[in-house]
Design an enzyme around this catalytic site. Structure first.
Site, short mmCIF file in Angstrom:
data_model
loop_
_atom_site.label_atom_id
_atom_site.label_comp_id
_atom_site.label_asym_id
_atom_site.label_seq_id
_atom_site.Cartn_x
_atom_site.Cartn_y
_atom_site.Cartn_z
N ILE A 18 0.83 -1.20 0.00
CA ILE A 18 0.00 0.00 0.00
C ILE A 18 0.87 1.26 0.00
O ILE A 18 0.59 2.23 -0.73
CB ILE A 18 -0.94 0.00 1.24
CG1 ILE A 18 -1.93 -1.18 1.17
CG2 ILE A 18 -1.69 1.33 1.36
CD1 ILE A 18 -2.68 -1.46 2.47
N ASP A 63 13.69 2.39 11.00
CA ASP A 63 12.67 1.61 11.69
C ASP A 63 11.71 2.57 12.40
O ASP A 63 12.17 3.45 13.14
CB ASP A 63 13.37 0.69 12.71
CG ASP A 63 12.44 -0.38 13.23
OD1 ASP A 63 11.30 -0.06 13.61
OD2 ASP A 63 12.86 -1.55 13.27
N TYR A 157 -2.34 -7.00 17.17
CA TYR A 157 -2.56 -6.22 15.95
C TYR A 157 -3.87 -5.45 16.04
O TYR A 157 -3.94 -4.25 15.73
CB TYR A 157 -2.56 -7.18 14.76
CG TYR A 157 -2.70 -6.54 13.40
CD1 TYR A 157 -1.62 -5.91 12.78
CD2 TYR A 157 -3.90 -6.60 12.70
CE1 TYR A 157 -1.75 -5.35 11.52
CE2 TYR A 157 -4.03 -6.05 11.43
CZ TYR A 157 -2.95 -5.43 10.84
OH TYR A 157 -3.08 -4.88 9.59
N LYS A 161 -4.25 -1.43 15.97
CA LYS A 161 -4.99 -0.75 14.89
C LYS A 161 -6.19 0.02 15.46
O LYS A 161 -6.51 1.10 14.96
CB LYS A 161 -5.45 -1.78 13.84
CG LYS A 161 -4.28 -2.42 13.06
CD LYS A 161 -3.45 -1.38 12.32
CE LYS A 161 -2.46 -1.99 11.34
NZ LYS A 161 -1.56 -1.00 10.75
N VAL A 190 -6.10 -6.78 1.33
CA VAL A 190 -5.37 -6.16 0.21
C VAL A 190 -4.30 -7.15 -0.25
O VAL A 190 -3.59 -7.74 0.59
CB VAL A 190 -4.71 -4.84 0.63
CG1 VAL A 190 -4.14 -4.12 -0.60
CG2 VAL A 190 -5.69 -3.95 1.37
P1 NAP Z 1 3.54 -4.88 3.14
O1 NAP Z 1 3.52 -4.94 1.66
O2 NAP Z 1 4.16 -5.96 3.92
O3 NAP Z 1 4.13 -3.47 3.60
C1 NAP Z 1 4.44 -3.20 4.93
C2 NAP Z 1 5.40 -2.04 4.93
O4 NAP Z 1 5.70 -1.65 6.29
C3 NAP Z 1 6.71 -2.39 4.27
O5 NAP Z 1 7.12 -1.31 3.46
C4 NAP Z 1 7.65 -2.58 5.44
O6 NAP Z 1 8.96 -2.22 5.02
C5 NAP Z 1 7.11 -1.58 6.44
N1 NAP Z 1 7.47 -1.88 7.82
C6 NAP Z 1 7.07 -2.95 8.57
N2 NAP Z 1 7.63 -2.89 9.78
C7 NAP Z 1 8.40 -1.77 9.82
C8 NAP Z 1 9.23 -1.16 10.78
N3 NAP Z 1 9.39 -1.69 12.00
N4 NAP Z 1 9.86 0.00 10.47
C9 NAP Z 1 9.70 0.57 9.24
N5 NAP Z 1 8.93 0.04 8.29
C10 NAP Z 1 8.29 -1.11 8.56
O7 NAP Z 1 2.03 -4.79 3.67
P2 NAP Z 1 0.79 -3.82 3.34
O8 NAP Z 1 -0.40 -4.69 3.25
O9 NAP Z 1 1.10 -2.86 2.27
O10 NAP Z 1 0.71 -3.06 4.75
C11 NAP Z 1 0.66 -1.65 4.86
C12 NAP Z 1 -0.23 -1.31 6.03
O11 NAP Z 1 -1.57 -1.74 5.75
C13 NAP Z 1 0.15 -1.98 7.34
O12 NAP Z 1 0.02 -1.05 8.40
C14 NAP Z 1 -0.87 -3.08 7.48
O13 NAP Z 1 -1.08 -3.43 8.82
C15 NAP Z 1 -2.09 -2.42 6.86
N6 NAP Z 1 -3.18 -3.29 6.42
C16 NAP Z 1 -2.95 -4.26 5.48
C17 NAP Z 1 -4.00 -5.06 5.07
C18 NAP Z 1 -3.81 -6.16 4.04
O14 NAP Z 1 -4.73 -6.98 3.85
N7 NAP Z 1 -2.69 -6.23 3.34
C19 NAP Z 1 -5.29 -4.88 5.61
C20 NAP Z 1 -5.48 -3.85 6.55
C21 NAP Z 1 -4.43 -3.07 6.94
P3 NAP Z 1 10.33 -2.93 5.46
O15 NAP Z 1 10.06 -4.38 5.64
O16 NAP Z 1 11.25 -2.61 4.31
O17 NAP Z 1 10.71 -2.22 6.72
#
Ligand code: NAP
Length: 256
Positions: A18, A63, A157, A161, A190
């Site tokens: 995202i 981080d 989580y 959230k 997503v």
């Molecule tokens: P993703 O592709 O795994 O992206 C997560 C991002 O967060 C990555 O860029 C990761 O980068 C970064 N990240 C994780 N831990 C971190 C840390 N300690 N410090 C800095 N960066 C960190 O997943 P996504 O689905 O796009 O998730 C984005 C957001 O949407 C999250 O908050 C997730 O909880 C939320 N969300 C996702 C869904 C879903 O179904 N996918 C649904 C509801 C909400 P690095 O690993 O490079 O640090």
């Protein structure tokens, strides 16, 4: 109305999913973007991709649990691009998944630190920079988990959230008089690396199950979530603040 020309944005979690889609969209709409995550190499690829379409981005690896990273992001926006208008605090991860009786205290703390405290640390440094600029938009990535649905094994989580929604409301009333709007998006499923449907042991039945939870009977693409983030970042949403906005394909209202 969704032009971001002349605006400066921070996007965390920009190395993937995202956040990556939002950074690309922000840049395409004219914003200069400070992109952040822990994986430097992925960020550099994104900087090049944005530059290849005449956009401008700078990568800052770090981080979100580290407060000096939060201050470095704001300093980069100000030093490199002259100020800060938009912050998409999106970094997050599901963390340790287990029933509460089996969830370790360290796992609980880490999930809260990453998803909730990291967002607080970001906003703590972003808000004064936006007040100096005369206004701005802060957006957090919350979730339907913990708000409209209880999911087993996801207590930390969910708590993190849900906590972001409280943080959104408090910050919105603190920033409102200075023109800083603060909102949260609540995505449904997503299709990103973080989704349980992309776990190494997830078969097609997991994907079918998750898709069926949604009224639209499918998961979102990251760019579909990014479009709502753009709306909240831009002047098109000038009277929206303190809101928790579902972008969940009808997951929360579906009972079929
Ligand atoms: P993703 O592709 O795994 O992206 C997560 C991002 O967060 C990555 O860029 C990761 O980068 C970064 N990240 C994780 N831990 C971190 C840390 N300690 N410090 C800095 N960066 C960190 O997943 P996504 O689905 O796009 O998730 C984005 C957001 O949407 C999250 O908050 C997730 O909880 C939320 N969300 C996702 C869904 C879903 O179904 N996918 C649904 C509801 C909400 P690095 O690993 O490079 O640090």
């Amino acid at each position: 109305m969704t032009s971001l020309t002349g605006k400066v944005a921070i996007v965390t979690g920009a190395s993937s999913g995202i956040g990556r889609a939002a950074a690309i969209l922000f840049a395409r709409q004219g914003a200069k973007v400070v992109i952040a995550a822990r994986r430097q190499a992925e960020l550099e690829v994104l900087v090049s991709e944005i530059a290849s379409t005449s956009g401008e981005a700078v990568a800052v690896a770090g981080d979100v649990r580290d407060e000096s990273h939060a201050s470095q992001l704001v300093a980069t926006a100000v030093d490199r691009f002259g100020g800060l208008d938009i912050a998409f605090n999106n970094a997050g991860s599901t963390g340790e998944m287990a029933p509460v009786a089996e969830l370790s205290a360290a796992g609980w703390r880490d999930t809260i630190e990453t998803n909730l405290t990291g967002a607080f640390l970001g906003a703590r440094h972003q808000m004064p920079a936006m007040v100096r600029r005369g206004g701005g938009s802060i957006i957090f990535t919350s979730s339907f988990v913990g708000h409209t649905a209880g999911m087993p094994g996801m207590a930390a989580y969910a708590a993190a959230k849900a906590g972001l929604i409280g943080l959104t409301q408090a910050l919105a009333v603190e920033g409102g008089a200075n023109g800083v709007r603060v909102n949260a998006i609540l995505p449904g499923g997503v299709d990103t690396p973080a989704s349980i449907t992309n776990a190494p042991d997830a078969g097609p039945e997991v994907k079918a199950f998750v898709e069926n939870l949604h009224a639209l009977k499918r998961m979102a693409r990251p760019d579909e979530i990014a479009r709502t983030v753009l709306h909240l970042a831009s002047d098109a949403s000038s009277f929206i603040t303190g809101a928790a906005i579902l972008v969940d394909g009808g997951l929360s209202i579906s009972r079929t």
